[in-house]
Design a protein around this motif. Sequence first.
Motif, PDB file in Angstrom:
ATOM      1  N   PRO A  13     -30.700  52.164  61.274  1.00 46.89           N
ATOM      2  CA  PRO A  13     -30.745  53.182  62.330  1.00 46.89           C
ATOM      3  C   PRO A  13     -31.544  54.413  61.922  1.00 46.89           C
ATOM      4  O   PRO A  13     -31.476  54.873  60.773  1.00 46.89           O
ATOM      5  N   ALA A  14     -32.304  54.925  62.865  1.00 50.12           N
ATOM      6  CA  ALA A  14     -32.997  56.192  62.655  1.00 50.12           C
ATOM      7  C   ALA A  14     -31.970  57.302  62.431  1.00 50.12           C
ATOM      8  O   ALA A  14     -30.841  57.231  62.913  1.00 50.12           O
ATOM      9  N   SER A  15     -32.358  58.317  61.722  1.00 50.05           N
ATOM     10  CA  SER A  15     -31.472  59.463  61.525  1.00 50.05           C
ATOM     11  C   SER A  15     -31.404  60.278  62.808  1.00 50.05           C
ATOM     12  O   SER A  15     -32.278  60.194  63.681  1.00 50.05           O
ATOM     13  N   LEU A  16     -30.360  61.081  62.916  1.00 46.38           N
ATOM     14  CA  LEU A  16     -30.231  61.952  64.086  1.00 46.38           C
ATOM     15  C   LEU A  16     -31.417  62.895  64.176  1.00 46.38           C
ATOM     16  O   LEU A  16     -31.944  63.146  65.269  1.00 46.38           O
ATOM     17  N   SER A  17     -31.868  63.408  63.045  1.00 48.93           N
ATOM     18  CA  SER A  17     -32.998  64.341  63.060  1.00 48.93           C
ATOM     19  C   SER A  17     -34.269  63.668  63.573  1.00 48.93           C
ATOM     20  O   SER A  17     -35.065  64.294  64.280  1.00 48.93           O
ATOM     21  N   GLU A  18     -34.470  62.386  63.234  1.00 48.34           N
ATOM     22  CA  GLU A  18     -35.652  61.680  63.741  1.00 48.34           C
ATOM     23  C   GLU A  18     -35.551  61.474  65.247  1.00 48.34           C
ATOM     24  O   GLU A  18     -36.539  61.634  65.976  1.00 48.34           O
ATOM     25  N   VAL A  19     -34.372  61.114  65.720  1.00 44.58           N
ATOM     26  CA  VAL A  19     -34.176  60.938  67.160  1.00 44.58           C
ATOM     27  C   VAL A  19     -34.467  62.247  67.888  1.00 44.58           C
ATOM     28  O   VAL A  19     -35.183  62.266  68.907  1.00 44.58           O
ATOM     29  N   VAL A  20     -33.938  63.337  67.387  1.00 50.28           N
ATOM     30  CA  VAL A  20     -34.168  64.634  68.020  1.00 50.28           C
ATOM     31  C   VAL A  20     -35.657  64.968  68.028  1.00 50.28           C
ATOM     32  O   VAL A  20     -36.207  65.423  69.041  1.00 50.28           O
ATOM     33  N   ALA A  21     -36.338  64.714  66.912  1.00 50.38           N
ATOM     34  CA  ALA A  21     -37.765  65.017  66.832  1.00 50.38           C
ATOM     35  C   ALA A  21     -38.564  64.203  67.844  1.00 50.38           C
ATOM     36  O   ALA A  21     -39.523  64.707  68.436  1.00 50.38           O
ATOM     37  N   ARG A  22     -38.173  62.947  68.056  1.00 50.17           N
ATOM     38  CA  ARG A  22     -38.928  62.075  68.955  1.00 50.17           C
ATOM     39  C   ARG A  22     -38.628  62.348  70.429  1.00 50.17           C
ATOM     40  O   ARG A  22     -39.506  62.204  71.287  1.00 50.17           O
ATOM     41  N   PHE A  23     -37.406  62.720  70.749  1.00 52.73           N
ATOM     42  CA  PHE A  23     -37.022  62.833  72.159  1.00 52.73           C
ATOM     43  C   PHE A  23     -37.009  64.269  72.680  1.00 52.73           C
ATOM     44  O   PHE A  23     -37.003  64.472  73.891  1.00 52.73           O
ATOM     45  N   SER A  24     -37.010  65.246  71.807  1.00 58.87           N
ATOM     46  CA  SER A  24     -36.861  66.627  72.275  1.00 58.87           C
ATOM     47  C   SER A  24     -38.059  67.123  73.074  1.00 58.87           C
ATOM     48  O   SER A  24     -37.934  68.079  73.834  1.00 58.87           O
ATOM     49  N   GLY A  25     -39.207  66.462  72.933  1.00 61.94           N
ATOM     50  CA  GLY A  25     -40.367  66.899  73.690  1.00 61.94           C
ATOM     51  C   GLY A  25     -40.454  66.330  75.089  1.00 61.94           C
ATOM     52  O   GLY A  25     -41.357  66.696  75.851  1.00 61.94           O
ATOM     53  N   LEU A  26     -39.534  65.465  75.460  1.00 61.71           N
ATOM     54  CA  LEU A  26     -39.572  64.857  76.792  1.00 61.71           C
ATOM     55  C   LEU A  26     -39.187  65.869  77.872  1.00 61.71           C
ATOM     56  O   LEU A  26     -38.395  66.779  77.626  1.00 61.71           O
ATOM     57  N   GLU A  27     -39.725  65.666  79.054  1.00 60.66           N
ATOM     58  CA  GLU A  27     -39.406  66.555  80.166  1.00 60.66           C
ATOM     59  C   GLU A  27     -38.135  66.130  80.894  1.00 60.66           C
ATOM     60  O   GLU A  27     -37.602  66.885  81.708  1.00 60.66           O
ATOM     61  N   CYS A  28     -37.653  64.926  80.621  1.00 61.87           N
ATOM     62  CA  CYS A  28     -36.438  64.436  81.283  1.00 61.87           C
ATOM     63  C   CYS A  28     -35.217  64.709  80.404  1.00 61.87           C
ATOM     64  O   CYS A  28     -35.332  65.048  79.223  1.00 61.87           O
ATOM     65  N   ARG A  29     -34.051  64.528  80.986  1.00 61.18           N
ATOM     66  CA  ARG A  29     -32.804  64.647  80.235  1.00 61.18           C
ATOM     67  C   ARG A  29     -32.580  63.401  79.384  1.00 61.18           C
ATOM     68  O   ARG A  29     -32.931  62.299  79.785  1.00 61.18           O
ATOM     69  N   TRP A  30     -31.987  63.592  78.228  1.00 63.79           N
ATOM     70  CA  TRP A  30     -31.601  62.486  77.360  1.00 63.79           C
ATOM     71  C   TRP A  30     -30.383  62.942  76.563  1.00 63.79           C
ATOM     72  O   TRP A  30     -30.141  64.141  76.403  1.00 63.79           O
ATOM     73  N   TRP A  31     -29.624  61.953  76.080  1.00 65.44           N
ATOM     74  CA  TRP A  31     -28.399  62.260  75.351  1.00 65.44           C
ATOM     75  C   TRP A  31     -28.200  61.261  74.214  1.00 65.44           C
ATOM     76  O   TRP A  31     -28.394  60.047  74.405  1.00 65.44           O
ATOM     77  N   VAL A  32     -27.770  61.741  73.059  1.00 68.57           N
ATOM     78  CA  VAL A  32     -27.268  60.846  72.026  1.00 68.57           C
ATOM     79  C   VAL A  32     -25.994  60.218  72.574  1.00 68.57           C
ATOM     80  O   VAL A  32     -25.154  60.910  73.178  1.00 68.57           O
ATOM     81  N   ALA A  33     -25.839  58.905  72.399  1.00 72.37           N
ATOM     82  CA  ALA A  33     -24.686  58.200  72.963  1.00 72.37           C
ATOM     83  C   ALA A  33     -24.005  57.371  71.881  1.00 72.37           C
ATOM     84  O   ALA A  33     -24.305  57.494  70.693  1.00 72.37           O
ATOM     85  N   GLY A  34     -23.047  56.534  72.299  1.00 68.51           N
ATOM     86  CA  GLY A  34     -22.348  55.662  71.362  1.00 68.51           C
ATOM     87  C   GLY A  34     -21.384  56.411  70.463  1.00 68.51           C
ATOM     88  O   GLY A  34     -20.947  57.533  70.768  1.00 68.51           O
ATOM     89  N   GLY A  35     -21.068  55.788  69.337  1.00 70.34           N
ATOM     90  CA  GLY A  35     -20.110  56.389  68.421  1.00 70.34           C
ATOM     91  C   GLY A  35     -20.560  57.716  67.865  1.00 70.34           C
ATOM     92  O   GLY A  35     -19.729  58.596  67.573  1.00 70.34           O
ATOM     93  N   LEU A  36     -21.871  57.909  67.715  1.00 70.52           N
ATOM     94  CA  LEU A  36     -22.362  59.176  67.200  1.00 70.52           C
ATOM     95  C   LEU A  36     -22.091  60.321  68.176  1.00 70.52           C
ATOM     96  O   LEU A  36     -21.852  61.465  67.763  1.00 70.52           O
ATOM     97  N   ALA A  37     -22.106  60.029  69.475  1.00 68.02           N
ATOM     98  CA  ALA A  37     -21.771  61.054  70.462  1.00 68.02           C
ATOM     99  C   ALA A  37     -20.324  61.521  70.283  1.00 68.02           C
ATOM    100  O   ALA A  37     -20.019  62.714  70.427  1.00 68.02           O
TER     101      ALA A  37
END
Length: 203
Positions: A13-37
């Motif tokens: 699994p990618a790290s949380l920091s990598e996920v944030v880096a990849r998705f934070s630039g999107l114009e739409c809403r997104w959420w970390v989900a699953g057990g990590l949420a």
Amino acid sequence: MTRLRAPFGRWEPASLSEVVARFSGLECRWWVAGGLAIELAVGHRIRSHGDIDVLLLRRDQREAQQALAGWQWWAADPPGSLRRWASDEVLPPGVHDIWCRPGLADPWRIQIMLDESHAQEWVSRRDPRVRRPISALGMTTAEGVPFLAPDVQLYYKAKAPRPKDEEDFDAALPVLTDQQRQWLVDAISMTYGAHPWSRRLEA
């Protein structure tokens, strides 16, 4: 059509920091989900995780390809198999699970979940009667990381709880607000009927 059958290969699994880096630039809403949420809601680590989930609304599905440009995207269509998701393809409503990895020889890194919506409401893919405003679907950490609200995540986990889901429920129960408890009781009752979690939520 290229298709994979289970088992699909290993996960790193990618790290949380990598996920944030990849998705934070999107114009739409997104959420970390699953057990990590659930862990983000609780504020501490609960258990190990075999993958990392990111939730998008179905109407924003192409944003996932933008966030993971150059990667491979494989849709669970039908469940139990994976097929390549083409860059110009709009996935149909029955497909809500996408596995992503940088290349063919790489392990899976990120799992994308697609959920339904109508106007400004989130609509559960399990039961269209279960809804809430999209603006209230998630929460945000002090560092600005968006994650799925724990009552919504537990609603999905309540369908057929595995040991890890029970562990997540035990950890989240003390931090749920009265409003979240009541919403979860109502949603579980509407979709699944009598459920052992409901008694604990109402206690």
